[in-house]
Design a protein around this motif. Structure first.
Motif, PDB file in Angstrom:
ATOM      1  N   ASP A 191      21.536  36.749  74.627  1.00 16.49           N
ATOM      2  CA  ASP A 191      22.818  36.984  73.962  1.00 16.49           C
ATOM      3  C   ASP A 191      23.210  38.450  74.114  1.00 16.49           C
ATOM      4  O   ASP A 191      22.465  39.361  73.724  1.00 16.49           O
ATOM      5  CB  ASP A 191      22.724  36.621  72.481  1.00 16.49           C
ATOM      6  N   TRP A 192      24.392  38.698  74.684  1.00 16.35           N
ATOM      7  CA  TRP A 192      24.781  40.061  75.055  1.00 16.35           C
ATOM      8  C   TRP A 192      24.923  40.979  73.848  1.00 16.35           C
ATOM      9  O   TRP A 192      24.448  42.119  73.865  1.00 16.35           O
ATOM     10  CB  TRP A 192      26.073  40.032  75.864  1.00 16.35           C
ATOM     11  N   GLU A 193      25.580  40.526  72.789  1.00 15.35           N
ATOM     12  CA  GLU A 193      25.782  41.392  71.629  1.00 15.35           C
ATOM     13  C   GLU A 193      24.450  41.757  70.974  1.00 15.35           C
ATOM     14  O   GLU A 193      24.230  42.912  70.591  1.00 15.35           O
ATOM     15  CB  GLU A 193      26.705  40.697  70.630  1.00 15.35           C
ATOM     16  N   THR A 194      23.557  40.775  70.857  1.00  9.16           N
ATOM     17  CA  THR A 194      22.222  41.038  70.310  1.00  9.16           C
ATOM     18  C   THR A 194      21.471  42.032  71.196  1.00  9.16           C
ATOM     19  O   THR A 194      20.805  42.957  70.704  1.00  9.16           O
ATOM     20  CB  THR A 194      21.414  39.731  70.197  1.00  9.16           C
ATOM     21  N   LYS A 195      21.615  41.838  72.493  1.00 13.58           N
ATOM     22  CA  LYS A 195      20.929  42.702  73.454  1.00 13.58           C
ATOM     23  C   LYS A 195      21.419  44.144  73.365  1.00 13.58           C
ATOM     24  O   LYS A 195      20.620  45.086  73.333  1.00 13.58           O
ATOM     25  CB  LYS A 195      21.146  42.149  74.870  1.00 13.58           C
ATOM     26  N   VAL A 196      22.740  44.335  73.307  1.00 10.47           N
ATOM     27  CA  VAL A 196      23.286  45.694  73.233  1.00 10.47           C
ATOM     28  C   VAL A 196      22.841  46.391  71.953  1.00 10.47           C
ATOM     29  O   VAL A 196      22.486  47.573  71.972  1.00 10.47           O
ATOM     30  CB  VAL A 196      24.826  45.675  73.348  1.00 10.47           C
ATOM     31  N   ASN A 197      22.833  45.673  70.847  1.00 10.69           N
ATOM     32  CA  ASN A 197      22.364  46.264  69.583  1.00 10.69           C
ATOM     33  C   ASN A 197      20.906  46.703  69.694  1.00 10.69           C
ATOM     34  O   ASN A 197      20.526  47.776  69.202  1.00 10.69           O
ATOM     35  CB  ASN A 197      22.526  45.264  68.436  1.00 10.69           C
ATOM     36  N   ALA A 198      20.091  45.882  70.353  1.00  9.13           N
ATOM     37  CA  ALA A 198      18.681  46.236  70.537  1.00  9.13           C
ATOM     38  C   ALA A 198      18.529  47.445  71.460  1.00  9.13           C
ATOM     39  O   ALA A 198      17.675  48.320  71.236  1.00  9.13           O
ATOM     40  CB  ALA A 198      17.912  45.039  71.105  1.00  9.13           C
ATOM     41  N   ILE A 199      19.362  47.514  72.496  1.00 10.71           N
ATOM     42  CA  ILE A 199      19.328  48.655  73.414  1.00 10.71           C
ATOM     43  C   ILE A 199      19.700  49.942  72.680  1.00 10.71           C
ATOM     44  O   ILE A 199      19.092  51.003  72.889  1.00 10.71           O
ATOM     45  CB  ILE A 199      20.268  48.418  74.616  1.00 10.71           C
ATOM     46  N   VAL A 200      20.693  49.849  71.818  1.00 10.98           N
ATOM     47  CA  VAL A 200      21.091  51.019  71.018  1.00 10.98           C
ATOM     48  C   VAL A 200      19.913  51.511  70.183  1.00 10.98           C
ATOM     49  O   VAL A 200      19.620  52.720  70.137  1.00 10.98           O
ATOM     50  CB  VAL A 200      22.295  50.671  70.112  1.00 10.98           C
ATOM     51  N   GLU A 201      19.220  50.601  69.514  1.00 11.54           N
ATOM     52  CA  GLU A 201      18.067  50.973  68.681  1.00 11.54           C
ATOM     53  C   GLU A 201      16.993  51.670  69.508  1.00 11.54           C
ATOM     54  O   GLU A 201      16.393  52.644  69.066  1.00 11.54           O
ATOM     55  CB  GLU A 201      17.480  49.724  68.012  1.00 11.54           C
ATOM     56  N   GLU A 202      16.763  51.184  70.718  1.00 13.06           N
ATOM     57  CA  GLU A 202      15.707  51.736  71.563  1.00 13.06           C
ATOM     58  C   GLU A 202      16.069  53.088  72.175  1.00 13.06           C
ATOM     59  O   GLU A 202      15.184  53.916  72.420  1.00 13.06           O
ATOM     60  CB  GLU A 202      15.377  50.765  72.709  1.00 13.06           C
ATOM     61  N   THR A 203      17.341  53.307  72.444  1.00 11.28           N
ATOM     62  CA  THR A 203      17.721  54.466  73.250  1.00 11.28           C
ATOM     63  C   THR A 203      18.335  55.623  72.468  1.00 11.28           C
ATOM     64  O   THR A 203      18.381  56.742  72.980  1.00 11.28           O
ATOM     65  CB  THR A 203      18.730  54.047  74.339  1.00 11.28           C
ATOM     66  N   ILE A 204      18.787  55.386  71.258  1.00 10.46           N
ATOM     67  CA  ILE A 204      19.594  56.385  70.551  1.00 10.46           C
ATOM     68  C   ILE A 204      18.864  57.711  70.352  1.00 10.46           C
ATOM     69  O   ILE A 204      19.492  58.770  70.296  1.00 10.46           O
ATOM     70  CB  ILE A 204      20.109  55.827  69.205  1.00 10.46           C
ATOM     71  N   SER A 205      17.547  57.667  70.310  1.00  9.47           N
ATOM     72  CA  SER A 205      16.782  58.903  70.089  1.00  9.47           C
ATOM     73  C   SER A 205      16.099  59.414  71.357  1.00  9.47           C
ATOM     74  O   SER A 205      15.290  60.342  71.303  1.00  9.47           O
ATOM     75  CB  SER A 205      15.720  58.678  69.007  1.00  9.47           C
ATOM     76  N   GLU A 206      16.403  58.797  72.488  1.00  7.40           N
ATOM     77  CA  GLU A 206      15.744  59.160  73.745  1.00  7.40           C
ATOM     78  C   GLU A 206      16.546  60.226  74.511  1.00  7.40           C
ATOM     79  O   GLU A 206      17.717  60.461  74.223  1.00  7.40           O
ATOM     80  CB  GLU A 206      15.571  57.918  74.629  1.00  7.40           C
ATOM     81  N   ASP A 207      15.896  60.823  75.493  1.00 12.07           N
ATOM     82  CA  ASP A 207      16.545  61.808  76.361  1.00 12.07           C
ATOM     83  C   ASP A 207      17.106  61.076  77.575  1.00 12.07           C
ATOM     84  O   ASP A 207      16.525  61.065  78.656  1.00 12.07           O
ATOM     85  CB  ASP A 207      15.525  62.867  76.797  1.00 12.07           C
ATOM     86  N   MET A 208      18.273  60.435  77.397  1.00 10.62           N
ATOM     87  CA  MET A 208      18.882  59.667  78.472  1.00 10.62           C
ATOM     88  C   MET A 208      19.573  60.621  79.450  1.00 10.62           C
ATOM     89  O   MET A 208      20.391  61.446  79.054  1.00 10.62           O
ATOM     90  CB  MET A 208      19.912  58.676  77.920  1.00 10.62           C
ATOM     91  N   THR A 209      19.236  60.491  80.743  1.00  7.69           N
ATOM     92  CA  THR A 209      19.847  61.355  81.760  1.00  7.69           C
ATOM     93  C   THR A 209      20.732  60.576  82.732  1.00  7.69           C
ATOM     94  O   THR A 209      21.686  61.123  83.279  1.00  7.69           O
ATOM     95  CB  THR A 209      18.771  62.115  82.550  1.00  7.69           C
ATOM     96  N   ILE A 210      20.402  59.298  82.975  1.00 12.28           N
ATOM     97  CA  ILE A 210      21.219  58.428  83.828  1.00 12.28           C
ATOM     98  C   ILE A 210      21.562  57.166  83.049  1.00 12.28           C
ATOM     99  O   ILE A 210      20.692  56.563  82.414  1.00 12.28           O
ATOM    100  CB  ILE A 210      20.486  58.022  85.119  1.00 12.28           C
ATOM    101  N   ILE A 211      22.824  56.784  83.087  1.00 12.79           N
ATOM    102  CA  ILE A 211      23.263  55.516  82.511  1.00 12.79           C
ATOM    103  C   ILE A 211      24.014  54.764  83.581  1.00 12.79           C
ATOM    104  O   ILE A 211      24.864  55.331  84.274  1.00 12.79           O
ATOM    105  CB  ILE A 211      24.140  55.735  81.263  1.00 12.79           C
ATOM    106  N   SER A 212      23.684  53.472  83.741  1.00 15.62           N
ATOM    107  CA  SER A 212      24.247  52.699  84.838  1.00 15.62           C
ATOM    108  C   SER A 212      24.683  51.322  84.353  1.00 15.62           C
ATOM    109  O   SER A 212      24.021  50.719  83.511  1.00 15.62           O
ATOM    110  CB  SER A 212      23.205  52.554  85.955  1.00 15.62           C
ATOM    111  N   GLY A 213      25.800  50.836  84.909  1.00 12.44           N
ATOM    112  CA  GLY A 213      26.261  49.498  84.581  1.00 12.44           C
ATOM    113  C   GLY A 213      27.744  49.336  84.883  1.00 12.44           C
ATOM    114  O   GLY A 213      28.420  50.278  85.297  1.00 12.44           O
ATOM    115  N   ILE A 214      28.258  48.130  84.679  1.00 12.28           N
ATOM    116  CA  ILE A 214      29.686  47.875  84.817  1.00 12.28           C
ATOM    117  C   ILE A 214      30.413  48.620  83.698  1.00 12.28           C
ATOM    118  O   ILE A 214      30.029  48.510  82.529  1.00 12.28           O
ATOM    119  CB  ILE A 214      29.970  46.362  84.746  1.00 12.28           C
TER     120      ILE A 214
END
Length: 494
Positions: A191-214
């Motif tokens: 489920d996309w909405e569930t997945k995006v919420n989970a991704i937010v939880e995992e990444t919000i405190s990380e040092d993201m340098t590359i983001i990729s997608g449509i």
């Protein structure tokens, strides 16, 4: 500078040199690919049916192999899906990428031992070209996120089935595994909405340098990050985020909103991947267009779009194409697709090396009155209308209104605004002027009072997401067509 970033620069220089070598010999490179494809497949069922053993020249091939779309090739593909070998390509494919079809539901596109590596190396080489040109390599030490479909695969007759992005997820190099996000468990959420919420939880405190997608789905991810953080910009959350990699749709209509959400400009790399092959990537931050990959197991042919529906349209090869012409892209590949119309149209922005932009879809156009408006034209018009203003749009699509309740017919632009124009009529007039400059047929229809000028219909916040959700196409590789020749999407939005 880390060892990993130093190594990336060295490797980038090597790949750049290799690319420059084959790109300098486009005709020879394509001819070598062509002969390799014919020789490899001559003992397959398709090869025997089309007398590959007699094919010596490209003209022979064009005489023997007609242009096909998925429906025309389906009888062969169905045999491969049930485990038969040596049908379209030698042996059996490793995978079938399942993708949405426009006329018959799902399509199943084969991926072979020979074709699969090019899907991986093309994406890698796009980043390496960026490193070589800019000298920026520090991002390799940070976290990278690729918004993609589930990597869960099924298997039947010794062939694995799944979404292309999910298949590719199994090929992420080991040296990137520790940097790659989201986690496997999160990536497997359907489920996309569930997945995006989970991704937010995992990444919000990380040092993201590359983001990729449509872009449309990355936009949803950014919006949820901002909600979760209490309104912080993406640049505040990810201080070292400076590279956005995208494909599937033109980034320009989204750029203003992205820069507002990020809080600064970031570099971007455009890719042109599909289940049928990885066709091109942006090899330079300075030049327009994406480098067409001529040495990647794909033989390209091109048909002018204004000739495409003729009974016997001329099929051009790489040495015959011209700048600025709209071509339907035809491919023959080491996955067993032959004279295959992928549905995308391209224009060349450079012939040395060969660079292209994706101008639209051969079936996605508006020609209710003979105007033949394409996606590239409406996107350019939107860019012109918003450039240098505070107007920000989230999404848009265009459809003809043939039978209005009063007055002349018109093109109806459905727009979801982030920041609305002060005067909607002035904004519509600016779009209309841009369209008339680009498309002489449209201009003639306005001048001749066959059509009235553009009409804008506002779409409520998240209206496009709700529409996609209602169609079961929220997230993944799905995207809103930029324009269509009917009212199917338009009437749903209304």
């Amino acid at each position: 500078m880390s060892i990993k970033s130093i190594a990336a620069k060295v490797f980038a220089a090597k790949i750049y040199k290799s690319t420059k070598s084959w790109a300098a010999k486009p005709v020879e490179t394509q001819l070598a690919v062509f002969h390799n494809l014919i020789n490899t497949a001559k003992n397959t069922q398709f090869g025997k049916d089309h007398h590959f053993d007699e094919i010596k020249t490209i003209q022979d091939f064009q005489n023997q192999v007609p242009i096909r779309d998925y429906e025309d090739l389906k009888l062969y593909i169905d045999k491969v899906r049930t485990g038969e070998e040596n049908i379209l390509w030698k042996g059996k494919p490793l995978y079938f990428a399942k993708t949405s079809g426009t006329t018959s539901g799902a399509k199943y596109i084969p991926l072979t031992k020979e074709s699969m590596p090019y899907h991986i190396t093309a994406a890698r080489n796009a980043i390496l070209h960026y490193i070589h040109e800019t000298g920026k390599a520090g991002f390799v030490d940070g976290k990278m996120i690729f918004l993609q479909g589930s990597p869960i695969l099924t298997e039947k007759y010794g062939i694995k089935f799944g979404r292309l992005s999910g298949i590719v997820a199994h090929f992420v190099p080991k040296y990137l595994q520790k940097n790659r996000m989201p986690s496997l468990a999160t990536n497997c959420i359907e489920d996309w909405e569930t997945k995006v919420n989970a991704i937010v939880e995992e990444t919000i405190s990380e040092d993201m340098t590359i983001i990729s997608g449509i872009p449309s789905w990355v936009q949803m991810y950014f919006e949820k990050l901002q909600e979760k953080s209490g309104g912080k910009t993406i640049g505040e959350l990810f201080k070292n985020f400076n590279l956005f990699i995208y494909g599937g749709v033109n980034y320009e209509p989204y750029r203003a909103k992205f820069e507002k959400m990020i809080g600064r400009k970031v570099d971007s790399i455009e890719l042109f991947p599909a289940s049928e092959g990885f066709f091109a990537y942006q090899d330079s931050q300075k030049e327009k267009g994406m480098l067409l990959l001529l040495n990647s197991g794909i033989f390209y042919e091109f048909i002018k779009t204004d000739e495409f529906f003729n009974e016997n349209p001329k099929r051009y090869t790489i040495g015959e194409v011209e700048l600025g012409i709209n071509y339907a892209l035809i491919i023959s590949t080491n996955a067993g697709l032959w004279g295959y119309n992928i549905g995308d149209t391209v224009q060349f922005t450079s012939l040395f090396p060969h660079r292209v932009i994706v101008s639209g879809r051969i079936k996605h156009f508006i020609s209710a009155f003979g105007e033949h408006v394409i996606a590239n034209e409406v996107e350019n018009a939107m860019r012109e209308a918003t450039e240098g203003t505070n107007i920000v749009i989230s999404e848009f699509t265009v459809a003809p209104q043939i039978n209005p309740s009063s007055g002349l017919p018109y093109h109806e632009w459905f727009i979801e605004f982030e920041n609305e124009p002060e005067n909607i009529n002035t904004f519509a007039a600016t779009i209309d002027d841009a369209m008339r400059r680009q498309n002489i047929y449209y201009d003639d229809l306005i001048t001749g009072s066959v059509l009235q000028k553009v009409v804008i219909t506002k779409v409520s916040k998240n209206g496009f997401q709700e529409y996609m959700k209602s169609q079961g196409k929220l997230g993944g590789q799905n995207k809103i067509p930029r324009l269509s020749n009917n009212r199917d999407i338009a009437d749903n939005l209304k």
